[in-house]
Design an enzyme around this catalytic site. Structure first.
Site, PDB file in Angstrom:
ATOM      1  CB  ALA A 118       2.879   9.744  30.089  1.00  0.00           C
ATOM      2  N   PRO A 120       2.578  14.419  34.940  1.00  0.00           N
ATOM      3  CG  PRO A 120       3.111  15.003  37.196  1.00  0.00           C
ATOM      4  CD  PRO A 120       1.794  13.626  36.366  1.00  0.00           C
ATOM      5  N   GLY A 122       5.929  10.999  36.393  1.00  0.00           N
ATOM      6  CA  GLY A 122       5.977   9.566  37.299  1.00  0.00           C
ATOM      7  C   GLY A 122       6.177   8.596  37.009  1.00  0.00           C
ATOM      8  CE  LYS A 123       1.849   4.986  38.121  1.00  0.00           C
ATOM      9  NZ  LYS A 123       1.144   6.222  38.586  1.00  0.00           N
ATOM     10  CD  GLU A 141      -1.342  14.508  29.805  1.00  0.00           C
ATOM     11  OE1 GLU A 141      -0.790  13.226  30.270  1.00  0.00           O
ATOM     12  OE2 GLU A 141      -2.591  14.724  29.831  1.00  0.00           O
ATOM     13  NE  ARG A 146      -2.386  16.200  33.459  1.00  0.00           N
ATOM     14  CZ  ARG A 146      -2.569  16.347  34.377  1.00  0.00           C
ATOM     15  NH1 ARG A 146      -1.960  17.213  35.559  1.00  0.00           N
ATOM     16  NH2 ARG A 146      -1.205  14.684  35.528  1.00  0.00           N
ATOM     17  CG  ASP A 186      -0.928   6.021  35.884  1.00  0.00           C
ATOM     18  OD1 ASP A 186      -1.188   5.127  36.511  1.00  0.00           O
ATOM     19  OD2 ASP A 186      -0.158   6.528  36.562  1.00  0.00           O
ATOM     20  CB  CYS A 239      -4.342   6.477  41.810  1.00  0.00           C
ATOM     21  SG  CYS A 239      -5.039   8.231  41.152  1.00  0.00           S
TER      22      CYS A 239
HETATM   23  N1  SAM Z   1       1.657   9.108  34.854  1.00  0.00           N
HETATM   24  C1  SAM Z   1       1.126   9.599  35.266  1.00  0.00           C
HETATM   25  C2  SAM Z   1       2.024   9.555  36.107  1.00  0.00           C
HETATM   26  O1  SAM Z   1       2.366   8.652  37.026  1.00  0.00           O
HETATM   27  O2  SAM Z   1       3.371  10.274  36.677  1.00  0.00           O
HETATM   28  C3  SAM Z   1       0.516  10.637  35.922  1.00  0.00           C
HETATM   29  C4  SAM Z   1      -1.028   9.636  34.872  1.00  0.00           C
HETATM   30  S1  SAM Z   1      -2.817  10.536  35.475  1.00  0.00           S
HETATM   31  C5  SAM Z   1      -3.283   9.122  36.203  1.00  0.00           C
HETATM   32  C6  SAM Z   1      -4.102   9.961  34.013  1.00  0.00           C
HETATM   33  C7  SAM Z   1      -3.647  11.161  32.519  1.00  0.00           C
HETATM   34  O3  SAM Z   1      -4.286  11.014  31.505  1.00  0.00           O
HETATM   35  C8  SAM Z   1      -3.603  12.665  32.621  1.00  0.00           C
HETATM   36  O4  SAM Z   1      -2.577  13.468  32.622  1.00  0.00           O
HETATM   37  C9  SAM Z   1      -4.666  13.196  31.714  1.00  0.00           C
HETATM   38  O5  SAM Z   1      -4.226  14.226  31.949  1.00  0.00           O
HETATM   39  C10 SAM Z   1      -4.695  12.337  30.852  1.00  0.00           C
HETATM   40  N2  SAM Z   1      -5.965  12.168  30.291  1.00  0.00           N
HETATM   41  C11 SAM Z   1      -7.282  12.799  30.766  1.00  0.00           C
HETATM   42  N3  SAM Z   1      -8.480  11.944  30.078  1.00  0.00           N
HETATM   43  C12 SAM Z   1      -7.435  11.209  29.070  1.00  0.00           C
HETATM   44  C13 SAM Z   1      -8.426  10.805  27.581  1.00  0.00           C
HETATM   45  N4  SAM Z   1      -9.030  10.552  27.347  1.00  0.00           N
HETATM   46  N5  SAM Z   1      -7.196  10.029  26.921  1.00  0.00           N
HETATM   47  C14 SAM Z   1      -5.505   9.740  27.545  1.00  0.00           C
HETATM   48  N6  SAM Z   1      -5.516  10.248  28.136  1.00  0.00           N
HETATM   49  C15 SAM Z   1      -5.936  11.300  29.725  1.00  0.00           C
END
Ligand code: SAM
Length: 452
Positions: A118, A120, A122-123, A141, A146, A186, A239
């Site tokens: 989740a 930072p 946004g969703k 998260e 983060r 996401d 993305c």
């Molecule tokens: N949904 C968020 C938004 O809209 O602001 C953006 C999410 S970003 C695309 C993906 C997130 O997954 C990051 O914050 C990252 O730290 C986290 N992440 C990284 N490795 C991960 C893992 N192995 N399992 C779950 N989450 C992970």
């Protein structure tokens, strides 16, 4: 733009070769999109305002984003991140194509919803806007730093029904088996849609990294699926452009999970050469109604939920007596919430939440206040979730006063004002102040204060 400055010149050759293969005759238009100016987006916050009032109040030149009713394009020169109403949570700055995912998820007030990756926020904050403070949103998260930023954004946007966790997906799956009506993944990805604004995404890109991301995405999706109740929905988004991290992840998941299905128009792509945005992928999957082998939805056991030394009656008396919160406001804050002490603070946790024992929790709901000897000091998060019309003790600041409040200054006010006040600007709550002797003492959190 000078052709030599184009982002496309910085992109790895192997990435461009893949895009040629993937896009065929559309490749030239895709490549040309890197020469266009970036599109900037923000979403108004339906927890704090409505579309018409927002458009009336905002001094920006806004244009509607077609795929999200809360979304607008703004011009870079508007600089909405510097405006005082940004800190008031009136809006959230978000890349326009990223706004397409939550409409596909279609969250409803009163539901149980999980946003698994989740930060930072946004969703999550878009989901919260659509839930209107009702039901349970679990925003998770895994990276602690983060998770803290996620929690701050949840607070700034005045979300009252969200629990923020910092867990790995497998531990979330184990804690919430078949629990949620809707789950959003996401997923962390190779970020090909970030290339125009993030040089690190370019530097880290490689075919090996794409393959690593795809394997990780498949793992996360497996865990997420376990948290979806029979009859519930699961949305997966990234993305990035590669089929490997999108269609192929979904295809393999569906092959291994006959209990899930997808309708054709529930797989969506936004491309930067076909829309105004950096691009996104989203797919919506449905879990069939209860079938053999699917665990029952886990209900809460109220006796396991820890309570607080402060009773509901004492909390209500504080809300009403010291903060002037109306009966409607008290209903909004307290209905279907459990009063809960966590650390030194008092929280209102959605009653649909499971017992927290064994979970890494960043924020178990709406932080309402701090317990100090025989009194309660209201917390900033409470101010952010409290709409001015829910209290008789509100002081609406001018923009100049609001800017000074954000810097931590004491305000000069009428000598008749005494005690706690919700401070707002243009009808948006910004924090608390405490008045006495013609001064409004500043209670804006030190860590959030503007330095310049
Ligand atoms: N949904 C968020 C938004 O809209 O602001 C953006 C999410 S970003 C695309 C993906 C997130 O997954 C990051 O914050 C990252 O730290 C986290 N992440 C990284 N490795 C991960 C893992 N192995 N399992 C779950 N989450 C992970």
């Amino acid at each position: 733009m000078d052709k030599n400055d184009s982002v496309i010149n910085k992109l790895p050759e192997a990435f461009l070769e893949r895009m040629k293969l993937q896009l065929g005759s559309q490749y030239d238009a895709f490549a040309a999109s890197y020469d266009r100016e970036r599109a900037y987006g923000l979403r108004y916050n339906p927890l704090k305002t409505d579309r018409e009032s927002f458009l009336r109040e905002m001094p920006f030149s806004l244009r509607a984003v077609p795929w999200a009713e809360e979304g607008f394009y703004y011009q870079a020169s508007d600089q909405p991140g510097r405006h005082v109403l940004h800190e008031a949570g009136a809006y959230y700055i978000q890349e326009p194509s990223a706004m397409a995912v939550v409409p596909l998820l279609d969250p409803q007030p009163g539901e149980r919803i999980l946003d698994l990756c989740a930060a930072p926020g946004g969703k999550s904050t878009q989901i919260a806007g659509r839930m209107q403070g009702r039901g349970l949103l679990v925003s998770n998260e895994v990276i602690p730093s983060r998770a803290r930023i996620l929690s701050q954004n949840i607070e700034r946007m005045g979300v009252a029904n969200c629990v923020v966790c910092r867990e790995s997906p497998d531990r979330i799956a184990a804690a919430f088996p078949a629990f949620f009506d809707r789950v959003l993944v996401d997923a962390p990805c190779s970020g090909e849609g970030m290339f125009r604004k993030d040089d690190t995404a370019i530097a880290e890109w490689s075919p090996e990294n794409v393959a690593m991301c795809a394997a990780r995405q498949a793992d996360i999706l497996e865990q997420a699926a376990m948290a979806v109740r029979p009859g519930g929905t699961l949305v997966y988004s990234t993305c990035t452009f590669s089929r490997e991290e999108n269609e192929e992840v979904i295809g393999r998941f569906l092959d291994g999970h006959p209990e899930f299905s997808m309708q054709e128009d529930d797989m969506r792509r936004l491309w930067p050469h076909l829309t105004e945005g950096e691009g996104h992928f989203a797919a919506k999957l449905y879990r069939k109604e209860a079938a053999e082998g699917i665990p029952e939805r886990r209900g809460k056991k109220p006796s396991q939920i820890p309570r607080s030394a402060v009773t509901r009656e004492q909390c209500e008396a504080f809300f009403q007596g010291e903060l002037g919160i109306t009966a409607e406001g008290i209903g909004y804050l307290m209905k279907e919430r459990v009063l809960f002490e966590f650390g030194e603070a008092l929280y209102l946790m959605p009653e649909q939440m499971i017992p927290l024992k064994g979970l890494q929790v960043e924020r178990p709901g709406l932080q309402t206040g701090f317990l100090e000897k025989d009194r309660i000091r209201p917390s900033h998060a409470l101010a952010m979730a409290l709409r001015p019309e829910y209290t008789t003790r509100c002081y609406d600041m001018t923009e100049d006063e609001a800017a000074r409040y954000l810097h931590g200054e004491t305000l000069t006010v009428s000598a008749g004002l005494k005690g706690w006040y919700l401070l707002s600007c243009r009808g948006f709550s910004m924090g608390f102040g405490k008045a006495s002797g013609g001064q409004m003492k500043n209670h804006y959190p030190k860590g959030l204060r503007r330095r310049q």
